[in-house]
Scaffold this motif. Structure first.
Motif, PDB file in Angstrom:
ATOM      1  N   ALA A 236       1.015  -1.200   0.095  1.00  0.00           N
ATOM      2  CA  ALA A 236      -0.471   0.280   0.024  1.00  0.00           C
ATOM      3  C   ALA A 236       0.988   1.156  -0.089  1.00  0.00           C
ATOM      4  O   ALA A 236       0.618   2.249  -0.478  1.00  0.00           O
ATOM      5  N   ASP A 237       1.760   1.407   0.383  1.00  0.00           N
ATOM      6  CA  ASP A 237       2.826   2.032   0.308  1.00  0.00           C
ATOM      7  C   ASP A 237       2.806   2.680  -0.496  1.00  0.00           C
ATOM      8  O   ASP A 237       3.431   4.229  -0.584  1.00  0.00           O
ATOM      9  N   ASP A 238       3.782   2.003  -1.622  1.00  0.00           N
ATOM     10  CA  ASP A 238       4.437   2.047  -3.087  1.00  0.00           C
ATOM     11  C   ASP A 238       2.500   2.465  -3.904  1.00  0.00           C
ATOM     12  O   ASP A 238       3.062   3.850  -3.928  1.00  0.00           O
ATOM     13  N   ILE A 239       1.711   2.328  -3.591  1.00  0.00           N
ATOM     14  CA  ILE A 239       1.063   3.077  -4.224  1.00  0.00           C
ATOM     15  C   ILE A 239       0.409   4.741  -3.775  1.00  0.00           C
ATOM     16  O   ILE A 239       0.240   5.428  -4.224  1.00  0.00           O
ATOM     17  N   LEU A 240       0.974   4.693  -2.118  1.00  0.00           N
ATOM     18  CA  LEU A 240      -0.147   6.116  -1.920  1.00  0.00           C
ATOM     19  C   LEU A 240       1.763   7.019  -2.365  1.00  0.00           C
ATOM     20  O   LEU A 240       1.476   8.560  -2.327  1.00  0.00           O
ATOM     21  N   ARG A 241       2.568   6.570  -2.278  1.00  0.00           N
ATOM     22  CA  ARG A 241       3.944   7.368  -2.388  1.00  0.00           C
ATOM     23  C   ARG A 241       3.433   7.494  -3.688  1.00  0.00           C
ATOM     24  O   ARG A 241       3.775   8.602  -4.116  1.00  0.00           O
ATOM     25  N   GLU A 242       3.237   7.106  -4.720  1.00  0.00           N
ATOM     26  CA  GLU A 242       2.266   7.057  -5.764  1.00  0.00           C
ATOM     27  C   GLU A 242       1.814   8.886  -5.649  1.00  0.00           C
ATOM     28  O   GLU A 242       1.466   9.463  -6.721  1.00  0.00           O
ATOM     29  N   MET A 243       1.114   8.928  -4.987  1.00  0.00           N
ATOM     30  CA  MET A 243      -0.156   9.926  -4.832  1.00  0.00           C
ATOM     31  C   MET A 243       0.353  11.168  -4.402  1.00  0.00           C
ATOM     32  O   MET A 243      -0.606  11.806  -3.202  1.00  0.00           O
ATOM     33  N   LYS A 244       1.709  10.606  -3.712  1.00  0.00           N
ATOM     34  CA  LYS A 244       2.999  11.724  -3.196  1.00  0.00           C
ATOM     35  C   LYS A 244       2.471  11.951  -1.772  1.00  0.00           C
ATOM     36  O   LYS A 244       2.517  12.659  -0.858  1.00  0.00           O
ATOM     37  N   TYR A 245       1.743  10.301  -1.003  1.00  0.00           N
ATOM     38  CA  TYR A 245       1.753  10.441   0.659  1.00  0.00           C
ATOM     39  C   TYR A 245       3.561  10.001   0.925  1.00  0.00           C
ATOM     40  O   TYR A 245       3.522   8.913   0.438  1.00  0.00           O
TER      41      TYR A 245
ATOM     42  N   ALA B 282      -5.810   4.765   2.690  1.00  0.00           N
ATOM     43  CA  ALA B 282      -5.008   3.681   3.249  1.00  0.00           C
ATOM     44  C   ALA B 282      -5.645   2.155   3.275  1.00  0.00           C
ATOM     45  O   ALA B 282      -4.767   1.833   2.590  1.00  0.00           O
ATOM     46  N   ALA B 283      -6.574   2.075   3.841  1.00  0.00           N
ATOM     47  CA  ALA B 283      -7.118   1.118   3.362  1.00  0.00           C
ATOM     48  C   ALA B 283      -7.863   0.930   1.885  1.00  0.00           C
ATOM     49  O   ALA B 283      -7.781  -0.847   1.276  1.00  0.00           O
ATOM     50  N   LEU B 284      -8.146   1.558   1.527  1.00  0.00           N
ATOM     51  CA  LEU B 284      -8.828   1.579  -0.299  1.00  0.00           C
ATOM     52  C   LEU B 284      -6.990   0.757  -1.073  1.00  0.00           C
ATOM     53  O   LEU B 284      -7.455   0.261  -1.851  1.00  0.00           O
ATOM     54  N   ALA B 285      -6.148   1.379  -0.715  1.00  0.00           N
ATOM     55  CA  ALA B 285      -4.677   1.180  -1.272  1.00  0.00           C
ATOM     56  C   ALA B 285      -4.431  -0.324  -0.807  1.00  0.00           C
ATOM     57  O   ALA B 285      -4.183  -0.658  -1.616  1.00  0.00           O
ATOM     58  N   ASP B 286      -4.917  -0.672   0.847  1.00  0.00           N
ATOM     59  CA  ASP B 286      -4.640  -1.936   1.053  1.00  0.00           C
ATOM     60  C   ASP B 286      -5.294  -2.773   0.064  1.00  0.00           C
ATOM     61  O   ASP B 286      -4.685  -4.230   0.080  1.00  0.00           O
ATOM     62  N   ALA B 287      -6.288  -2.503  -0.068  1.00  0.00           N
ATOM     63  CA  ALA B 287      -7.564  -3.651  -0.531  1.00  0.00           C
ATOM     64  C   ALA B 287      -7.032  -3.637  -2.844  1.00  0.00           C
ATOM     65  O   ALA B 287      -7.328  -4.920  -2.414  1.00  0.00           O
ATOM     66  N   ALA B 288      -6.102  -2.427  -2.960  1.00  0.00           N
ATOM     67  CA  ALA B 288      -5.907  -2.659  -4.325  1.00  0.00           C
ATOM     68  C   ALA B 288      -4.897  -3.754  -3.840  1.00  0.00           C
ATOM     69  O   ALA B 288      -5.156  -4.112  -5.090  1.00  0.00           O
ATOM     70  N   VAL B 289      -3.843  -3.158  -3.501  1.00  0.00           N
ATOM     71  CA  VAL B 289      -2.920  -4.254  -3.554  1.00  0.00           C
ATOM     72  C   VAL B 289      -2.977  -6.036  -3.483  1.00  0.00           C
ATOM     73  O   VAL B 289      -2.970  -6.744  -4.193  1.00  0.00           O
ATOM     74  N   LYS B 290      -4.180  -6.336  -2.727  1.00  0.00           N
ATOM     75  CA  LYS B 290      -4.738  -7.787  -2.881  1.00  0.00           C
ATOM     76  C   LYS B 290      -5.371  -7.869  -4.220  1.00  0.00           C
ATOM     77  O   LYS B 290      -5.448  -8.939  -4.746  1.00  0.00           O
ATOM     78  N   GLU B 291      -6.337  -6.709  -4.409  1.00  0.00           N
ATOM     79  CA  GLU B 291      -6.862  -7.376  -5.908  1.00  0.00           C
ATOM     80  C   GLU B 291      -5.857  -7.455  -6.734  1.00  0.00           C
ATOM     81  O   GLU B 291      -5.738  -8.607  -8.085  1.00  0.00           O
TER      82      GLU B 291
ATOM     83  N   ALA C   3     -11.405   6.382  -7.707  1.00  0.00           N
ATOM     84  CA  ALA C   3      -9.967   6.378  -6.420  1.00  0.00           C
ATOM     85  C   ALA C   3      -9.893   5.307  -6.308  1.00  0.00           C
ATOM     86  O   ALA C   3      -8.307   5.282  -6.924  1.00  0.00           O
ATOM     87  N   TYR C   4     -10.377   4.502  -6.112  1.00  0.00           N
ATOM     88  CA  TYR C   4      -9.975   2.706  -6.098  1.00  0.00           C
ATOM     89  C   TYR C   4      -9.354   2.238  -7.030  1.00  0.00           C
ATOM     90  O   TYR C   4      -8.357   1.877  -7.161  1.00  0.00           O
ATOM     91  N   GLU C   5      -9.868   2.005  -8.135  1.00  0.00           N
ATOM     92  CA  GLU C   5      -9.587   1.992  -9.562  1.00  0.00           C
ATOM     93  C   GLU C   5      -8.144   3.192 -10.329  1.00  0.00           C
ATOM     94  O   GLU C   5      -7.425   2.102 -10.856  1.00  0.00           O
ATOM     95  N   TYR C   6      -8.386   4.135  -9.996  1.00  0.00           N
ATOM     96  CA  TYR C   6      -7.241   4.609  -9.840  1.00  0.00           C
ATOM     97  C   TYR C   6      -5.668   4.070  -9.600  1.00  0.00           C
ATOM     98  O   TYR C   6      -4.821   3.923  -9.786  1.00  0.00           O
ATOM     99  N   MET C   7      -6.071   3.665  -7.752  1.00  0.00           N
ATOM    100  CA  MET C   7      -5.023   3.106  -7.167  1.00  0.00           C
ATOM    101  C   MET C   7      -4.673   1.536  -8.366  1.00  0.00           C
ATOM    102  O   MET C   7      -3.042   0.908  -8.307  1.00  0.00           O
ATOM    103  N   LEU C   8      -5.394   0.728  -8.120  1.00  0.00           N
ATOM    104  CA  LEU C   8      -5.096  -0.397  -9.104  1.00  0.00           C
ATOM    105  C   LEU C   8      -4.435  -0.328 -10.876  1.00  0.00           C
ATOM    106  O   LEU C   8      -3.376  -0.833 -10.747  1.00  0.00           O
ATOM    107  N   GLN C   9      -4.815   1.022 -11.506  1.00  0.00           N
ATOM    108  CA  GLN C   9      -4.158   1.898 -12.571  1.00  0.00           C
ATOM    109  C   GLN C   9      -2.687   1.854 -11.795  1.00  0.00           C
ATOM    110  O   GLN C   9      -1.234   1.339 -12.606  1.00  0.00           O
ATOM    111  N   LEU C  10      -2.043   2.392 -10.493  1.00  0.00           N
ATOM    112  CA  LEU C  10      -0.931   3.071 -10.322  1.00  0.00           C
ATOM    113  C   LEU C  10      -0.103   1.676  -9.780  1.00  0.00           C
ATOM    114  O   LEU C  10       1.229   1.349  -9.889  1.00  0.00           O
ATOM    115  N   GLY C  11      -0.480   0.987  -8.771  1.00  0.00           N
ATOM    116  CA  GLY C  11      -0.219  -0.626  -8.584  1.00  0.00           C
ATOM    117  C   GLY C  11       0.236  -1.291  -9.247  1.00  0.00           C
ATOM    118  O   GLY C  11       1.213  -1.561  -9.819  1.00  0.00           O
TER     119      GLY C  11
END
Length: 214
Positions: A14-23, A34-43, A102-110
């Motif tokens: 999740a940290d990897d995705i959030l860093r791409e989002m500048k966190y 953060a919970a969405l990013a964690d779910a995106a990683v699992k998916e 937002a969730y789909e964007y995280m899937l894109q980033l990951g």
């Protein structure tokens, strides 16, 4: 051609995705995000099907680009295709149609991080396949649609690699399907020959020197 559906090991968090989002980290992001990013990683882990195709030494008399020409004498040409498969595309489309932008964007980033890492891995295999006499050196990898390589060069690379064997298709507009797919090539030139392409390295990740792009 080496063809592989691989159990590619890449630690996406999740940290990897959030860093791409500048966190800076999951702790620095809002808890819901953060919970969405964690779910995106699992998916992504459940849906991505990493596979790659590789030709370490394409026949220079048989293969030719449609338009692109190298700026130095190429003595060897390596071609590669990497993909995460169509299931991840299906997942991204599903969440986009549900309005979960937002969730789909995280899937894109990951997915971007994962497919780039797979390309790095295959690039490493190419650069590690030096000729016995060590007379050639690899240039940085190039992809159609980036820099001065026309997008339509996707077609001859995909055809030569028979990339459809790992379910990669090139559309009429020369886009790649699945979306998280990269075609690239590495040119090899004489070791003593001086040209910017044989000096330049990526370094976009900030890692210098890089064990993958030597």
């Amino acid at each position: 051609m080496v063809l592989k559906e691989t159990e590619f090991n890449f630690q996406l968090g999740a940290d990897d995705i959030l860093r791409e989002m500048k966190y800076k980290s999951a702790q620095a992001a809002p808890q819901k995000l953060a919970a969405l990013a964690d779910a995106a990683v699992k998916e992504i882990e459940q849906t991505a099907e990493p596979a790659w195709g590789l030709n370490l030494e394409a026949d220079l008399e048989d293969f030719e680009f449609t338009e692109y020409t190298a700026g130095f004498p190429v003595r060897r040409l390596s071609l590669a295709a990497v993909t995460l498969g169509s299931e991840l595309d299906t997942a991204m489309r599903f969440h986009r149609e549900k309005g979960e932008d937002a969730y789909e964007y995280m899937l894109q980033l990951g997915g971007n991080l994962l497919v780039e890492s797979l390309a790095d891995h295959v690039n490493y295999l190419i650069c590690g396949s030096r000729d016995r006499e060590n007379l050639l050196k690899p240039a940085f990898r190039k992809s159609p649609g980036v820099g001065r390589v026309p997008l339509h060069e996707n077609r001859p690379i995909a055809d030569y690699l028979m990339a459809d064997r790992i379910q990669i298709q090139v559309t009429d507009l020369f886009q790649l399907v699945p979306k998280k797919t990269i075609l690239f090539f590495v040119e090899w030139g004489p070791r003593k020959f001086r040209h910017n392409d044989l000096k330049k390295r990526c370094h976009h990740c900030g890692k210098n020197p890089c064990e993958f792009r030597i």
